[in-house]
Scaffold this motif. Structure first.
Motif, PDB file in Angstrom:
ATOM      1  N   MET A   1       0.830  -1.202   0.000  1.00 20.18           N
ATOM      2  CA  MET A   1       0.000   0.000   0.000  1.00 20.18           C
ATOM      3  C   MET A   1       0.870   1.260   0.000  1.00 20.18           C
ATOM      4  SD  MET A   1      -3.529   1.100   1.386  1.00 20.18           S
ATOM      5  CE  MET A   1      -3.946  -0.547   1.342  1.00 20.18           C
ATOM      6  N   VAL A   2       1.916   1.281   0.815  1.00 19.14           N
ATOM      7  CA  VAL A   2       2.805   2.449   0.860  1.00 19.14           C
ATOM      8  C   VAL A   2       3.485   2.652  -0.490  1.00 19.14           C
ATOM      9  CG1 VAL A   2       4.930   3.334   1.879  1.00 19.14           C
ATOM     10  CG2 VAL A   2       3.168   2.388   3.349  1.00 19.14           C
TER      11      VAL A   2
ATOM     12  N   PHE B   1       2.375   1.662  -3.387  1.00 19.18           N
ATOM     13  CA  PHE B   1       1.343   2.098  -4.320  1.00 19.18           C
ATOM     14  C   PHE B   1       1.118   3.602  -4.211  1.00 19.18           C
ATOM     15  CE2 PHE B   1      -3.181   3.095  -4.940  1.00 19.18           C
ATOM     16  CZ  PHE B   1      -3.287   2.816  -6.294  1.00 19.18           C
ATOM     17  N   TRP B   2       1.011   4.100  -2.980  1.00 19.40           N
ATOM     18  CA  TRP B   2       0.800   5.543  -2.779  1.00 19.40           C
ATOM     19  C   TRP B   2       1.985   6.347  -3.305  1.00 19.40           C
ATOM     20  CZ3 TRP B   2      -1.025   4.780   2.902  1.00 19.40           C
ATOM     21  CH2 TRP B   2      -2.364   4.423   2.923  1.00 19.40           C
ATOM     22  N   LEU B   3       3.201   5.875  -3.023  1.00 19.87           N
ATOM     23  CA  LEU B   3       4.384   6.593  -3.473  1.00 19.87           C
ATOM     24  C   LEU B   3       4.500   6.615  -4.999  1.00 19.87           C
ATOM     25  CD1 LEU B   3       7.008   5.427  -0.844  1.00 19.87           C
ATOM     26  CD2 LEU B   3       5.996   7.693  -1.067  1.00 19.87           C
TER      27      LEU B   3
ATOM     28  N   LYS C   1       2.034   6.215  -7.128  1.00 16.23           N
ATOM     29  CA  LYS C   1       0.931   7.025  -7.639  1.00 16.23           C
ATOM     30  C   LYS C   1       1.278   8.511  -7.548  1.00 16.23           C
ATOM     31  CE  LYS C   1      -4.035   7.507  -7.315  1.00 16.23           C
ATOM     32  NZ  LYS C   1      -5.258   7.003  -6.745  1.00 16.23           N
ATOM     33  N   ALA C   2       1.866   8.934  -6.429  1.00 18.25           N
ATOM     34  CA  ALA C   2       2.264  10.336  -6.269  1.00 18.25           C
ATOM     35  C   ALA C   2       3.373  10.697  -7.243  1.00 18.25           C
ATOM     36  CB  ALA C   2       2.704  10.592  -4.828  1.00 18.25           C
TER      37      ALA C   2
END
Length: 123
Positions: free
Chosen positions: A83-84, A86-88, A90-91
């Motif tokens: 999840m982390v 994925f967020w990174l 995506k950003a």
């Protein structure tokens, strides 16, 4: 071509050097993400749940000698890391997204051809 020259040509290609830099940065970044998950996210998510279940340490969970707590801990850690990341990513994709270029108008050649076409239609 001698062995030393071949090795030098191979080792100092752009792809090999870029890959080595990527692996080193990836290993360092992996430590940061692992620390974030193990030291921050996992305790924040698991401590209330473990207290509700009555187990202070997830590794202590077992059933008939099967220590499923260790496996559960690994699965939760994987999901948090995924999840982390994925967020990174995506950003990073949002930041590095190239601005859309407006389509250019017709070239001079196309304008001339259109005028010729229109003149031929009118005759």
């Amino acid at each position: 071509m001698g062995f030393v020259q071949e090795f030098k040509a191979f080792a100092f290609k752009g792809n090999v050097v870029d890959l080595a830099v990527g692996v080193i940065i990836g290993a360092a970044f992996g430590k940061i993400v692992s620390s974030l998950v193990e030291d921050v996210i996992t305790p924040l998510l698991l401590n209330p749940t473990l207290k509700a279940v009555g187990a202070e340490n997830i590794a202590q969970l077992s059933w008939n000698g099967v220590k499923y707590g260790n496996f559960l801990s690994a699965v939760i850690s994987f999901l948090c890391i995924a999840m982390v990341l994925f967020w990174l990513i995506k950003a990073a994709n949002k930041i590095s997204k190239p601005a859309e270029v407006a389509p250019a108008g017709p070239s001079n050649e196309e304008v001339l051809l259109a005028e010729i076409r229109d003149l031929l239609k009118n005759k």
